[in-house]
Design a protein around this motif. Structure first.
Motif, short mmCIF file in Angstrom:
data_model
loop_
_atom_site.label_atom_id
_atom_site.label_comp_id
_atom_site.label_asym_id
_atom_site.label_seq_id
_atom_site.Cartn_x
_atom_site.Cartn_y
_atom_site.Cartn_z
N HIS B 87 1.28 -2.46 -4.13
CA HIS B 87 0.64 -1.45 -4.93
C HIS B 87 0.40 -1.89 -6.39
CE1 HIS B 87 1.19 1.82 -1.98
NE2 HIS B 87 2.42 1.00 -1.84
N GLY B 88 -0.44 -0.84 -7.05
CA GLY B 88 -0.56 -1.24 -8.55
C GLY B 88 -1.57 -2.31 -8.93
N ASP B 89 -2.09 -2.08 -9.99
CA ASP B 89 -2.91 -3.22 -10.65
C ASP B 89 -2.52 -3.96 -11.64
OD1 ASP B 89 -2.82 -1.23 -12.54
OD2 ASP B 89 -5.13 -1.26 -13.20
N ARG B 90 -1.13 -3.65 -11.99
CA ARG B 90 -0.28 -4.45 -12.90
C ARG B 90 -1.00 -4.18 -14.30
NH1 ARG B 90 2.25 -4.58 -8.99
NH2 ARG B 90 3.23 -6.47 -8.22
N CYS B 91 -1.52 -3.03 -14.40
CA CYS B 91 -2.10 -2.78 -15.78
C CYS B 91 -2.14 -1.36 -16.33
CB CYS B 91 -3.72 -3.30 -15.88
SG CYS B 91 -4.76 -2.73 -17.47
N SER B 92 -2.27 -0.40 -15.23
CA SER B 92 -2.51 0.87 -15.48
C SER B 92 -1.98 1.77 -14.24
CB SER B 92 -3.65 1.48 -16.21
OG SER B 92 -4.65 1.32 -15.21
N ASP B 94 -1.69 2.73 -9.78
CA ASP B 94 -1.99 2.27 -8.10
C ASP B 94 -2.91 3.42 -7.79
OD1 ASP B 94 -1.46 1.10 -5.84
OD2 ASP B 94 -0.16 2.83 -5.32
N ASP B 95 -4.12 2.83 -7.90
CA ASP B 95 -5.25 3.62 -7.13
C ASP B 95 -5.21 3.75 -5.59
OD1 ASP B 95 -7.69 4.81 -6.52
OD2 ASP B 95 -8.86 3.45 -8.15
N THR B 96 -5.05 5.01 -5.30
CA THR B 96 -4.80 5.36 -3.87
C THR B 96 -6.04 5.30 -3.11
OG1 THR B 96 -5.04 7.72 -4.76
CG2 THR B 96 -2.89 6.94 -4.26
N ALA B 97 -7.23 5.17 -3.81
CA ALA B 97 -8.38 4.95 -2.96
C ALA B 97 -8.47 3.51 -2.44
CB ALA B 97 -9.88 5.40 -3.72
N VAL B 98 -7.67 2.63 -2.88
CA VAL B 98 -7.95 1.27 -2.46
C VAL B 98 -6.42 0.87 -1.86
CG1 VAL B 98 -8.14 -1.20 -3.26
CG2 VAL B 98 -9.68 0.60 -4.22
N VAL B 99 -6.58 0.23 -0.65
CA VAL B 99 -5.30 -0.41 -0.09
C VAL B 99 -5.42 -1.70 -0.08
CG1 VAL B 99 -4.09 -0.34 2.15
CG2 VAL B 99 -5.09 1.61 1.38
N ILE B 100 -4.08 -2.36 -0.64
CA ILE B 100 -4.02 -3.70 -0.70
C ILE B 100 -2.88 -4.09 0.05
CG2 ILE B 100 -5.29 -4.03 -2.79
CD1 ILE B 100 -2.83 -4.71 -3.99
N ALA B 132 -13.10 4.25 -5.75
CA ALA B 132 -11.96 3.70 -6.56
C ALA B 132 -12.45 3.90 -8.07
CB ALA B 132 -11.97 2.25 -6.50
N HIS B 133 -11.28 3.92 -8.69
CA HIS B 133 -11.49 4.02 -10.49
C HIS B 133 -11.37 2.40 -10.71
CE1 HIS B 133 -10.66 8.27 -10.39
NE2 HIS B 133 -11.53 8.21 -11.57
N PRO B 134 -11.60 2.31 -11.99
CA PRO B 134 -11.22 0.78 -12.50
C PRO B 134 -9.86 0.14 -11.87
CG PRO B 134 -12.43 2.01 -14.15
CD PRO B 134 -12.09 3.06 -13.19
N ALA B 135 -8.89 1.11 -11.96
CA ALA B 135 -7.68 0.37 -11.39
C ALA B 135 -7.70 0.18 -10.14
CB ALA B 135 -6.40 1.54 -11.67
N GLY B 136 -8.57 0.59 -9.03
CA GLY B 136 -8.73 0.20 -7.96
C GLY B 136 -9.37 -1.10 -7.71
N TYR B 137 -10.28 -1.53 -8.37
CA TYR B 137 -10.80 -2.81 -8.35
C TYR B 137 -10.26 -3.83 -9.16
CZ TYR B 137 -15.06 -0.29 -6.80
OH TYR B 137 -15.65 0.69 -6.17
N ALA B 175 -17.89 0.05 -15.16
CA ALA B 175 -19.07 -1.12 -15.00
C ALA B 175 -18.24 -2.39 -15.27
CB ALA B 175 -20.18 -0.85 -16.00
N LEU B 176 -17.60 -2.73 -16.21
CA LEU B 176 -16.72 -3.72 -16.41
C LEU B 176 -16.00 -4.43 -15.26
CD1 LEU B 176 -15.91 -5.87 -18.78
CD2 LEU B 176 -14.04 -4.61 -19.08
N VAL B 177 -15.29 -3.64 -14.71
CA VAL B 177 -14.34 -3.97 -13.57
C VAL B 177 -15.07 -4.49 -12.50
CG1 VAL B 177 -12.18 -2.85 -14.23
CG2 VAL B 177 -13.72 -1.64 -12.99
N ILE B 178 -16.23 -3.63 -12.31
CA ILE B 178 -17.04 -4.30 -11.16
C ILE B 178 -17.70 -5.48 -11.22
CG2 ILE B 178 -19.02 -3.40 -9.76
CD1 ILE B 178 -18.31 -0.82 -9.89
N ALA B 179 -18.34 -5.64 -12.65
CA ALA B 179 -18.78 -6.82 -12.99
C ALA B 179 -17.77 -8.09 -12.85
CB ALA B 179 -19.30 -6.77 -14.29
N GLU B 180 -16.57 -7.71 -13.16
CA GLU B 180 -15.68 -8.93 -13.18
C GLU B 180 -15.17 -9.42 -11.79
OE1 GLU B 180 -13.28 -8.39 -17.55
OE2 GLU B 180 -12.66 -7.30 -15.67
#
Lengths: 280, 324
Positions: B87-92, B94-100, B132-137, B175-180
Motif C-alpha cells: 500500500h501507499g505511494d510513500r508521498c501522500s 494510498d490510492d484505492t483505485a490502484v492495487v499493487i 486513479a489520482h496522482p497518488a495511484g500512479y 499530467a506530471l505523474v503520468i508523464a513520469e
C-alpha cells in the motif's frame, strides 16, 4: 433637413473599415482596440490588460532564436491517416483545411539554432494547427529533434502549447506518441543532457502528460492554461464551477509544478541565463 | 453475483433462466427430464455463438465495461499462487483505485500493479471507479522501481475509464505523474507485461501501460478517448457513439492490425464475464508465454527493444524535399 440626410447617406465607410482591420487588433480579453504592429512588437501581449495572445511557431522562433540562426529540420513532414478516419469530417480533409488555414504542414516546427550564441535544438508546438494536438508527426518530429540534440550533445528547448493534447483522428496512434516522446526524454536524461520545457497557453491533456511536464527545468508564461483534464470535463465530473485561476500558471506554481514564471518579453533572456550557467 | 445482461445479450437471459429453473427443479427432485437441460445448453451455446460472431465495435465497448466482468483483484486472486498486497505511494496517500503487490506466478516472483473497479455503488465510490489520482500512479511506479531493484518482471492489469479528472488530481499534478510513469516505464530495467482486461481509457490507462508486451483481452478496448467523448466533441451528439466507436479503432483486433498490441487473449464463449475460470486460465497462459519469451532477452537489450517498439509507432510522410 431632407437635403442634409442625403449627404449622410453618401458616406461609404467600407474601405476605411478594411484598412482598420489590417492595422488594428481588438484584444480578446479586454476588448480594447490596439495598433496591431505595436501589439506584435509587444509579443502579442495586450498593454492594457496584459492578456497573452497566441503566438505562431515562427513568431516564437523569431523571438527566441538568434537572428538568422534557425535551420528548420524535417519541414515537409505531413501526417498519414492510420485509422482512415471519416467521421463527421474526414481526417484527410481536415488536414488539408488546416494546412491551408495556417500555412503550416503540422502542429510542430523543429530545428537547430543558436540561443544567446549557444547551439541548441528547438521544438515548437503551434496551437493554431488542430489545437496543437499531438498526432504522429508531432511525436515523430519531437523525437527526432531530441535524438538530434542527443547526437550533438546540444541542449533541447521545447515550447509547448497544445490545447487538445492527443489527436482524436489518430486514435490510439496519437496516444502512443505520449509514450514515444516520453521515452526519448528518458534518453536525454540518461545521456545527461538538458531539456528545458516552456509551457504556454494552453498546455493540456496528452501533451501535458508527456513531454511538456518532463522538462528538467519548466518555465511557464503567466496566465497559461495548464493541466491534464480540460476545465469543462472537470466541471461535468464534479458538477460545480471551478475556482478562478484554477489550472493557470500561477496555480501550478503554487503547487510546486513549475520552476519559473517568465513574462514573454523576458523569456529569451531567462532561457539564455540557464544555458549560460550550464553550457559556457 | 447477480447476472446482468446487456441489451444484445437479452436472448441469452431467457435461456439462462430456463436452465436454472430446470436445474433447481432437478435438485429438488421436481424435475426429472435431464435431457431438456442438455438441449437448452446446446441452444444457449448456439445463440451465444450467433450473437458473438457478429459484434459491433460499440457492443465490444459495452462488453469491456460489463458489470459481471472480472476485475483486477479477481485476476490477481486466481492466477497467482501467492499475493501480498502493498500500500501507499510513500508521498501522500494510498490510492484505492490502484492495487499493487508482489506475488508468485507459476513459480516466478513478480510485481503487480493494476487499476481496480468496484462492483456496486459503494465499492465503486471506494475504488473511485478505477480512476486513479496522482497518488495511484506514484504507487504503481513505486512497485515497478522495486521490481527493477529485485530483477523481477512487472505485470500490470489495465481497466480504467481514465485518470481521475477532478480538482485534487490537477492540484497534485496528474499530467506530471503520468508523464513520469511513461518515461520511467520506458527506461525500467526489468521486463514489463501489460494486460488490458477491460477499459483502456486513454492516458489513464497508458500511465501503467508502457511495456515489452501489450496483451489485450478479446473484448477489451483501448482508446485515446471514450466513444461518448468523441461523439460529443466531433459529432456534437450522443447518438453518434456507435459510429465514434467504429472510427476510433479501439478493439483488440484493430489494435493488433495497427501494431499497437502484441497479443489478443481469447475470451471464453460469451465473454470473460460468462466463464471466469476459463478467462483466468486463458489470461494466465498468455502471460506465461510472454514472460517466458522475454525472460531470455538480456535487460539492456530488452530496454532498447522497448524503446524501438514505441519509437516506430506513427504514420507520416516525409514530404518532397528531404532535409538534413
Amino acid at each position: 433637413m431632407i437635403f442634409k440626410k442625403k449627404r449622410y447617406v453618401r458616406i461609404e465607410p467600407k474601405e476605411k473599415v478594411e484598412i482598420k482591420k489590417d492595422l488594428w487588433f481588438k484584444c480578446e480579453k479586454c476588448g480594447k482596440l490596439l495598433y496591431k504592429k505595436k501589439w506584435e512588437d509587444n509579443f502579442k501581449v495586450c498593454p492594457y490588460c496584459n492578456d497573452y495572445g497566441r503566438m505562431t511557431a515562427y513568431e516564437r522562433i523569431n523571438m527566441l532564436a538568434d537572428t538568422g540562426s534557425f535551420k528548420e529540420l524535417w519541414a515537409n513532414m505531413t501526417s498519414g491517416d492510420p485509422l482512415n478516419f471519416t467521421g463527421v469530417k474526414a481526417y484527410k480533409e481536415k488536414l488539408k483545411e488546416e494546412m491551408h488555414k495556417t500555412g503550416l504542414k503540422e502542429a510542430i516546427v523543429t530545428g537547430e539554432c543558436k540561443i544567446g550564441g549557444i547551439s541548441s535544438v528547438m521544438a515548437i508546438i503551434d496551437a493554431n494547427f488542430i489545437m496543437g494536438s499531438m498526432g504522429s508527426v508531432v511525436g515523430e518530429k519531437f523525437t527526432r529533434a531530441a535524438e538530434y540534440a542527443l547526437e550533438r550533445k546540444y541542449p533541447f528547448v521545447c515550447i509547448s502549447g497544445g490545447g487538445g493534447g492527443a489527436r482524436m483522428y489518430e486514435g490510439v496512434i496519437s496516444l502512443m506518441q505520449m509514450a514515444k516522446t516520453s521515452a526519448v526524454v528518458g534518453k536525454l536524461k540518461k545521456a545527461g543532457l538538458l531539456y528545458i520545457s516552456v509551457l504556454t497557453d494552453p498546455t493540456m491533456g496528452g501533451i501535458a502528460a508527456s513531454f511538456a511536464f518532463l522538462g528538467d527545468i519548466i518555465i511557464a508564461e503567466p496566465g497559461a492554461l495548464i493541466g491534464f483534464a480540460g476545465p469543462r470535463v472537470i466541471e461535468q465530473t464534479i458538477r460545480q464551477k471551478l475556482p478562478s485561476g484554477f489550472q493557470r500558471t500561477e496555480f501550478l506554481f503554487e503547487h510546486g509544478m513549475i520552476d519559473i514564471i517568465s513574462k514573454r518579453a523576458e523569456l529569451k533572456e531567462n532561457i539564455i541565463k540557464i544555458l549560460k550557467i550550464l553550457y559556457t | 453475483m447477480e447476472r446482468k445482461y446487456l441489451d444484445f445479450e437479452k436472448p441469452l437471459e431467457e435461456i439462462d433462466k430456463k436452465i436454472s429453473t430446470l436445474e433447481v427443479g432437478k435438485k429438488n427432485g421436481t424435475v426429472e427430464n435431464v435431457e431438456d437441460v442438455v438441449l437448452l445448453k446446446q441452444q444457449l451455446a448456439e445463440k451465444t455463438k450467433e450473437i458473438f460472431s457478429n459484434l459491433s465495435d460499440w457492443q465490444i465497448v459495452q462488453l469491456s465495461r460489463h458489470p459481471n466482468r472480472p476485475h483486477t483483484l479477481d485476476y490477481i486472486e486466481n492466477i497467482f499462487e501467492e499475493f501480498i498486497e502493498l500500500h501507499g505511494d510513500r508521498c501522500s496517500a494510498d490510492d484505492t483505485a490502484v492495487v499493487i503487490g508482489i506475488g508468485k506466478f507459476r513459480g516466478i516472483p513478480v510485481a503487480i500493479a493494476g487499476q481496480q473497479k468496484g462492483r456496486d455503488t459503494k465499492e465503486n465510490l471506494y475504488r473511485k471507479f478505477g480512476m486513479a489520482h496522482p497518488a495511484g500512479y506514484r504507487k504503481a511506479r513505486r512497485i515497478m522501481k522495486l521490481a527493477e531493484k529485485l530483477h523481477i518482471p512487472v505485470i500490470t492489469f489495465i481497466d480504467t475509464p481514465g485518470a481521475n479528472p477532478d480538482i485534487k488530481a490537477e492540484e497534485e499534478g496528474q499530467a506530471l505523474v503520468i508523464a513520469e510513469n511513461l518515461m520511467e516505464m520506458a527506461m525500467l530495467n526489468t521486463p514489463i507485461i501489460c494486460v488490458i482486461t477491460g477499459e483502456g481509457g486513454s492516458g489513464g490507462a497508458l500511465g501503467i501501460g508502457v511495456g515489452d508486451r501489450i496483451l489485450m483481452q478479446e473484448y477489451s478496448i483501448y482508446s485515446v478517448i471514450s466513444p461518448e467523448g468523441c461523439a460529443s466533441i466531433l459529432w456534437k451528439s450522443q447518438s453518434a457513439v456507435e459510429e465514434a466507436a467504429k472510427e476510433l479503432k479501439l478493439t483488440a483486433r484493430a489494435l493488433l492490425d495497427l501494431g499497437i498490441i502484441d497479443t489478443i487473449i481469447p475470451e471464453p464463449l460469451g465473454g470473460a464475464h460468462r466463464d471466469w475460470s476459463k478467462a483466468f486460465e486463458l489470461t494466465a497462459s498468455a502471460i506465461y508465454e510472454n514472460i517466458r519469451d522475454i525472460k531470455t532477452i538480456n535487460v539492456e537489450q530488452l530496454v532498447e527493444l522497448r524503446y524501438q517498439k514505441y519509437r516506430k509507432i506513427g504514420f507520416w510522410n516525409e514530404g518532397e524535399e528531404k532535409n538534413e
